[in-house]
Each structure stands twice: as C-alpha cells, then as structure tokens.
Scaffold this active site. Structure first.
Site, PDB file in Angstrom:
ATOM      1  N   LYS A 151       0.805  -1.363  -0.474  1.00 10.50           N
ATOM      2  CA  LYS A 151      -0.130   0.108   0.561  1.00 10.50           C
ATOM      3  C   LYS A 151       0.919   1.524   0.328  1.00 10.50           C
ATOM      4  O   LYS A 151       2.161   1.014   0.503  1.00 10.50           O
ATOM      5  CB  LYS A 151      -1.232  -0.360   1.205  1.00 10.50           C
ATOM      6  CG  LYS A 151      -1.818  -1.039   1.043  1.00 10.50           C
ATOM      7  CD  LYS A 151      -2.858  -0.947  -0.175  1.00 10.50           C
ATOM      8  CE  LYS A 151      -3.781  -2.245   0.232  1.00 10.50           C
ATOM      9  NZ  LYS A 151      -5.031  -2.754  -0.175  1.00 10.50           N
ATOM     10  N   ASP A 179      -1.671  -4.946  -6.643  1.00  6.07           N
ATOM     11  CA  ASP A 179      -3.313  -4.576  -5.928  1.00  6.07           C
ATOM     12  C   ASP A 179      -3.890  -4.870  -7.156  1.00  6.07           C
ATOM     13  O   ASP A 179      -3.355  -4.817  -8.209  1.00  6.07           O
ATOM     14  CB  ASP A 179      -3.108  -3.226  -5.116  1.00  6.07           C
ATOM     15  CG  ASP A 179      -4.573  -3.309  -4.053  1.00  6.07           C
ATOM     16  OD1 ASP A 179      -5.598  -4.145  -4.488  1.00  6.07           O
ATOM     17  OD2 ASP A 179      -3.413  -2.411  -2.750  1.00  6.07           O
ATOM     18  N   GLU A 180      -4.879  -4.655  -6.871  1.00  7.93           N
ATOM     19  CA  GLU A 180      -6.101  -4.980  -8.011  1.00  7.93           C
ATOM     20  C   GLU A 180      -6.173  -4.065  -9.841  1.00  7.93           C
ATOM     21  O   GLU A 180      -6.248  -4.625 -10.545  1.00  7.93           O
ATOM     22  CB  GLU A 180      -7.878  -5.313  -7.699  1.00  7.93           C
ATOM     23  CG  GLU A 180      -7.923  -3.908  -6.950  1.00  7.93           C
ATOM     24  CD  GLU A 180      -8.320  -3.889  -5.573  1.00  7.93           C
ATOM     25  OE1 GLU A 180      -7.497  -4.850  -4.988  1.00  7.93           O
ATOM     26  OE2 GLU A 180      -8.185  -2.500  -5.349  1.00  7.93           O
ATOM     27  N   HIS A 269      -8.691 -12.038  -7.712  1.00  5.36           N
ATOM     28  CA  HIS A 269      -9.114 -11.872  -7.515  1.00  5.36           C
ATOM     29  C   HIS A 269     -10.750 -10.917  -7.895  1.00  5.36           C
ATOM     30  O   HIS A 269     -10.910 -11.072  -9.143  1.00  5.36           O
ATOM     31  CB  HIS A 269      -8.815  -9.995  -7.564  1.00  5.36           C
ATOM     32  CG  HIS A 269      -8.546  -8.881  -6.533  1.00  5.36           C
ATOM     33  ND1 HIS A 269      -9.229  -8.585  -6.333  1.00  5.36           N
ATOM     34  CD2 HIS A 269      -7.879  -8.723  -5.670  1.00  5.36           C
ATOM     35  CE1 HIS A 269      -9.561  -6.935  -5.437  1.00  5.36           C
ATOM     36  NE2 HIS A 269      -8.863  -7.440  -4.381  1.00  5.36           N
ATOM     37  N   ARG A 270     -11.605 -11.138  -6.482  1.00  6.20           N
ATOM     38  CA  ARG A 270     -13.266 -10.873  -7.166  1.00  6.20           C
ATOM     39  C   ARG A 270     -13.466  -8.669  -7.357  1.00  6.20           C
ATOM     40  O   ARG A 270     -14.877  -9.264  -7.107  1.00  6.20           O
ATOM     41  CB  ARG A 270     -13.845 -11.299  -5.919  1.00  6.20           C
ATOM     42  CG  ARG A 270     -13.537 -11.219  -4.915  1.00  6.20           C
ATOM     43  CD  ARG A 270     -14.278 -11.703  -3.722  1.00  6.20           C
ATOM     44  NE  ARG A 270     -14.723 -11.503  -2.121  1.00  6.20           N
ATOM     45  CZ  ARG A 270     -15.549 -11.768  -2.074  1.00  6.20           C
ATOM     46  NH1 ARG A 270     -16.123 -12.352  -1.933  1.00  6.20           N
ATOM     47  NH2 ARG A 270     -15.159 -10.869   0.023  1.00  6.20           N
ATOM     48  N   HIS A 302     -10.715 -14.839  -3.289  1.00  5.59           N
ATOM     49  CA  HIS A 302     -11.583 -13.956  -2.391  1.00  5.59           C
ATOM     50  C   HIS A 302     -12.502 -14.065  -1.475  1.00  5.59           C
ATOM     51  O   HIS A 302     -13.320 -14.654  -2.630  1.00  5.59           O
ATOM     52  CB  HIS A 302     -11.031 -12.480  -2.707  1.00  5.59           C
ATOM     53  CG  HIS A 302      -9.444 -12.372  -2.413  1.00  5.59           C
ATOM     54  ND1 HIS A 302      -9.049 -11.201  -1.952  1.00  5.59           N
ATOM     55  CD2 HIS A 302      -8.751 -12.597  -3.520  1.00  5.59           C
ATOM     56  CE1 HIS A 302      -8.118 -11.070  -2.714  1.00  5.59           C
ATOM     57  NE2 HIS A 302      -7.678 -11.355  -3.664  1.00  5.59           N
ATOM     58  N   GLY A 340      -9.105  -5.984   5.350  1.00  6.55           N
ATOM     59  CA  GLY A 340      -8.796  -5.573   6.859  1.00  6.55           C
ATOM     60  C   GLY A 340      -7.941  -5.665   8.029  1.00  6.55           C
ATOM     61  O   GLY A 340      -8.965  -5.436   9.235  1.00  6.55           O
ATOM     62  N   GLY A 363      -2.849  -3.195   4.689  1.00  3.40           N
ATOM     63  CA  GLY A 363      -2.675  -1.896   5.906  1.00  3.40           C
ATOM     64  C   GLY A 363      -1.978  -2.762   6.965  1.00  3.40           C
ATOM     65  O   GLY A 363      -1.441  -2.201   7.654  1.00  3.40           O
TER      66      GLY A 363
HETATM   67  C1  CAP Z   1      -7.575  -6.040   0.714  1.00  6.71           C
HETATM   68  C2  CAP Z   1      -7.537  -5.501  -0.668  1.00  6.71           C
HETATM   69  C3  CAP Z   1      -7.638  -6.180  -1.479  1.00  6.71           C
HETATM   70  C4  CAP Z   1      -9.684  -6.636  -0.816  1.00  6.71           C
HETATM   71  C5  CAP Z   1     -10.539  -7.312  -2.057  1.00  6.71           C
HETATM   72  C6  CAP Z   1      -7.733  -4.281  -0.890  1.00  6.71           C
HETATM   73  O1  CAP Z   1      -6.251  -4.703   1.149  1.00  6.71           O
HETATM   74  O2  CAP Z   1      -6.012  -5.111  -1.322  1.00  6.71           O
HETATM   75  O3  CAP Z   1      -8.581  -5.722  -2.683  1.00  6.71           O
HETATM   76  O4  CAP Z   1      -8.965  -7.433   0.314  1.00  6.71           O
HETATM   77  O5  CAP Z   1     -11.317  -7.128  -1.047  1.00  6.71           O
HETATM   78  O6  CAP Z   1      -7.508  -3.238  -1.750  1.00  6.71           O
HETATM   79  O7  CAP Z   1      -8.842  -3.564   0.009  1.00  6.71           O
HETATM   80  P1  CAP Z   1      -6.082  -4.506   2.786  1.00  6.71           P
HETATM   81  P2  CAP Z   1     -11.747  -9.386  -0.755  1.00  6.71           P
HETATM   82  O8  CAP Z   1      -6.145  -6.130   3.521  1.00  6.71           O
HETATM   83  O9  CAP Z   1      -5.043  -3.302   3.091  1.00  6.71           O
HETATM   84  O10 CAP Z   1      -7.348  -3.905   3.801  1.00  6.71           O
HETATM   85  O11 CAP Z   1     -10.521 -10.504  -0.525  1.00  6.71           O
HETATM   86  O12 CAP Z   1     -12.964  -8.817  -0.132  1.00  6.71           O
HETATM   87  O13 CAP Z   1     -12.575  -9.286  -2.170  1.00  6.71           O
HETATM   88 MG    MG Z   2      -6.818  -4.733  -2.838  1.00  8.60          MG
END
Ligand code: CAP
Ligand code: MG
Length: 415
Positions: A151, A179-180, A269-270, A302, A340, A363
């Site tokens: 991040k 990241d996505e 990744h979703r 995920h 989170g 994070g």
């Molecule tokens: C998590 C994350 C993921 C989410 C996706 C974000 O970061 O990289 O993309 O977890 O959601 O960008 O939020 P943190 P899910 O660890 O900093 O929160 O897993 O529910 O699909």
């Molecule tokens: Mg992410």
C-alpha cells in the site's frame, strides 16, 4: 406445429433429471404478477421462451427449463443439459443470469445457488492446484499461507514495490501480491515490476531458505493476459493474478488454458463482485460466483473474512465449504481471507475459517508502526501463536513486533 407459452415452463410435479442444472432463485414478482406467473417467466426467458406465444413448424429440440418448486420467494428451475455449450461459462451465464435479471415481470431476482450436474461440470477444467499450493509451491505444513499487498495500492515505483516485497518476504510472508488496480501503468510498468520483484524474491528465498512467490496482476484484455502469463512463466514465477469479475469469465477461461501449458497457478481477485452480490434480493450471489470460479479453474479466490474485516461478506464459511467439497473429483480452491485484516484478528479469523486458507493483509502489514518487515513478522507471529494454541497476547510477551501491532490495532474491525 410446436407451441411455446409461458405456462409451459411451470410444472410443480417435475422431478429434475440427474443431468439437469438446477438453479435456486430468490424471486419477488412485479406488483401485478403472481409468483407462479413470475416463476414460469424466469424459466422461459432463461432458456428458450419469450413474451410472445411461439409456433414453430416442424418442431424443435425441447430445451425449455422448468420451474418445478416454489417455496415462499425461493424458486427452483431445472435446465436440460442440451441447452448448454460444453465448457462455455459465458453461454451458461447468458442463460441462468442473463435477461432475467432485468425482466419487468420481477421486481427483484437473485441467483442464489446452483447444483452443477456432472455432465456440465466436467466440461470445465477446474483448478490445476487448489489447496495443494500450500505444500506444492510452499512448505507451509498445516498453517495458512500468507500474502501481502503493498500500500498505497498504486503509486509506488517499481523499486519501491520490489523492496517492499523483499521486506515482507524476509519477515515471513509467503506471497507478495499486486493490488487489483495495479497492472501496467507508467509509474510501475508490468515487465519491470515482474523482473525486479522476482529478483528480490530470489534474494529473500536465499536468505530465508523458504519458498516465496509473487501474485503478479496480469489483468487486461485476453490476448494481453496470455502474453503476460507467458512472461511470468519465462521469468520463473509460479502464479498469475487476475481480476476475474472485471475481466470476465471467458477471458479467465483463456488464461486457465494457457496456465495449464505453463504450469502456473491462478490467484482470483474478485473486485466488482459486490456489484452483483451486495444487494441481498437481487443479482448473483457470491456463492455462485465462487462456484463459477472453481469450475473455470482458478486456484485461489477471495471469499472474505467471515465478517471480521473492512468489507461486506456473504457467508464466507459456507462458500469455503463449497470450494473444498468433492465435485466429481475436481480439485478444490484455496479461499483467501482479505480486506482489513491485521494480526489481532488472526485468532478469531482462524477460529472461523480454519487453517486451509490464505490470509492476506495489506494495511495490516505495511501500517505497522515499525514498517513492513516488522508488520510481516507480526502477522506471521499471530499465525504461529494460533497454530500453537497460544493466545496472541501471551505470544506477544516475547515477540515485540506482534506486541506493537496489538498495541496499535488491538482486535478492532477496521472500516
Ligand atoms: C486488501 C485489498 C483487497 C481486498 C479485496 C484492498 O487490502 O488489497 O483488494 O481484500 O476484497 O485493496 O482492499 P487491506 P475481498 O489488507 O489493506 O485491507 O478480499 O473481500 O475480495
Ligand atoms: Mg486490493
């Protein structure tokens, strides 16, 4: 002449054949429509009917679906196997989650669940690796594997990104994850990031003696993803990551085919799933999206944090069970808990989802007061403590990184 009318799609005495695809829908009929009329229209529009009564001379193959059960707002519809093209998920979804989502005959409609019959399910490849990655790619024993996403999501240079990877890997993390929304932007080009991150990966592997890997985001149009997958394999990485909902399942199927040739695992990744599944009485459930992901053959997906993290989740535990259960010998899928998470949440998370998962924290690693390396250690310490049955507070007495993380975040659920 063969007549096709809406009423023909409802038969409450029908018993589905073993080869039928059975779908459960939540249906709220439009104000002027009774449930039976709405249910027959759902079966009709999702198979071979339309609003007008049809007369087909010479007859046709009967591909009609049948609404065969109505229980409150839950409607079950059976689809004949011949309706579907083998191994074509886009075509399947254009039937069971297509026009019906916008029909005026229903106020709301949600595809809740599917029972995939063997003839259709086995036309899809399923995962190459699934949960076996924990010990085929890594050496994780019974513990969850760990991942971290640098991040801020985007904006880090290639050097910064790769350096964060090194800090995280040497702190005890198994997987660096893009990241996505990080793909091939000017500030951090795909090919440079791949090369530099893997160079740091090799360094970390050498120093720790542990296998490490990288979830590099190849998300793009299908042809570009295939080129990127080739580059990933050439550079000796084990994984590609794909944003499976935004790219679409047809593109994922192309990637899956290439990954078979290349021996690469797929991290799904979703992002955007919530556009389909967040509103409870409409859309397509996460359960069905996860089923689709398994059939088309991703290795990780995920599935949320069982409500412990920052994002809304639908039934993480139930979906994970589906991903593990035997389906005609098809490989299982490793669920990834993410969004989170931080060390203080690990014991409760593992209590809810068990150990046959991946745990991802962005994070919750890089936000550690002493930085990424300490954050990675703290996450791993929380997992090791929980595996040993030791409360994290007690483990923290002689693990200072964990102590600092617990001081900062406690066991709070972030928002
Ligand atoms: C998590 C994350 C993921 C989410 C996706 C974000 O970061 O990289 O993309 O977890 O959601 O960008 O939020 P943190 P899910 O660890 O900093 O929160 O897993 O529910 O699909
Ligand atoms: Mg992410």
């Amino acid at each position: 002449m063969t007549g096709i009318r809406y009423e023909d799609f409802l038969d409450l005495d029908y018993e589905p054949a073993a080869s039928d695809l059975v779908c459960s829908f939540h249906v709220e009929p439009a104000a002027d429509m009774d449930m039976e009329s709405a249910a027959s229209r759902v079966a009709s529009e999702s198979s071979n009917g339309t609003w007008a009564e049809l007369q087909v001379s010479g007859g046709i193959t009967d591909l009609s679906a049948t609404a065969f059960d109505i229980d409150g707002s839950r409607v079950q519809v059976a689809y004949p196997d011949e309706l579907f093209e083998d191994g074509n998920m886009a075509q399947v979804l254009s039937c069971i989650a297509g026009n019906i989502m916008g029909m005026k005959a229903v106020e709301r409609i949600r595809l809740l669940d599917c029972e995939w019959p063997e003839p259709l399910a086995t036309t899809f490849p399923g995962p190459q690796f699934g949960t076996s990655v924990r010990n085929d790619i890594f050496d994780a024993g019974d513990r969850p594997i760990t991942a971290t996403v640098p991040k801020p999501k985007v904006g880090l240079s290639t050097d910064q990104h790769a350096e964060i990877g090194y800090e995280a890997w040497t702190g005890g993390i198994d997987l660096l994850k893009d990241d996505e929304n990080l793909t091939d932007q000017a500030f951090n080009p795909f090919h440079d990031r791949l090369t530099e991150s893997l160079a740091q990966r090799d360094r970390a592997e050498e120093e720790t003696g542990e296998p490490k890997s990288y979830l590099v985001n190849i998300t793009a149009d299908a042809n570009t993803m295939l080129d990127r997958a080739d580059a990933v394999a050439e550079q000796g990485c084990e994984y590609v990551m794909v944003d499976v909902v935004t790219t679409g399942w047809a593109a994922v199927q192309s990637v899956r085919e290439r990954c078979e040739e290349l021996g690469l695992a797929i991290h799904a990744h979703r992002a955007m799933h919530a556009a389909f599944d967040r509103v409870e009485n409409h859309g397509v459930s996460m359960r069905v999206l996860a089923q689709i992901a398994r059939l088309v053959g991703v290795d990780h997906i995920h599935t949320g944090t069982a409500d412990l993290g920052k994002l809304e989740n639908e039934d993480t535990e139930g979906i994970n069970e589906w991903l593990y259960a035997d389906r005609y010998g098809m490989n299982d899928v490793l669920p990834m808990a993410s969004g989170g998470l931080h060390p203080g949440l690990v014991p409760e998370l593992m209590d809810r989802v068990g150990t046959n998962v991946g745990i991802q924290a962005g994070g919750g690693v890089h936000g550690h007061p002493d930085g990424t390396h300490a954050g990675a250690k703290a996450l791993r310490q929380a997992i090791d403590a929980t595996m040993d049955g030791v409360p994290v507070e007690e483990y923290a007495e002689d693990h200072s990184e964990l102590a600092t993380a617990l001081e900062k975040w406690g066991t709070e659920t972030p928002r």
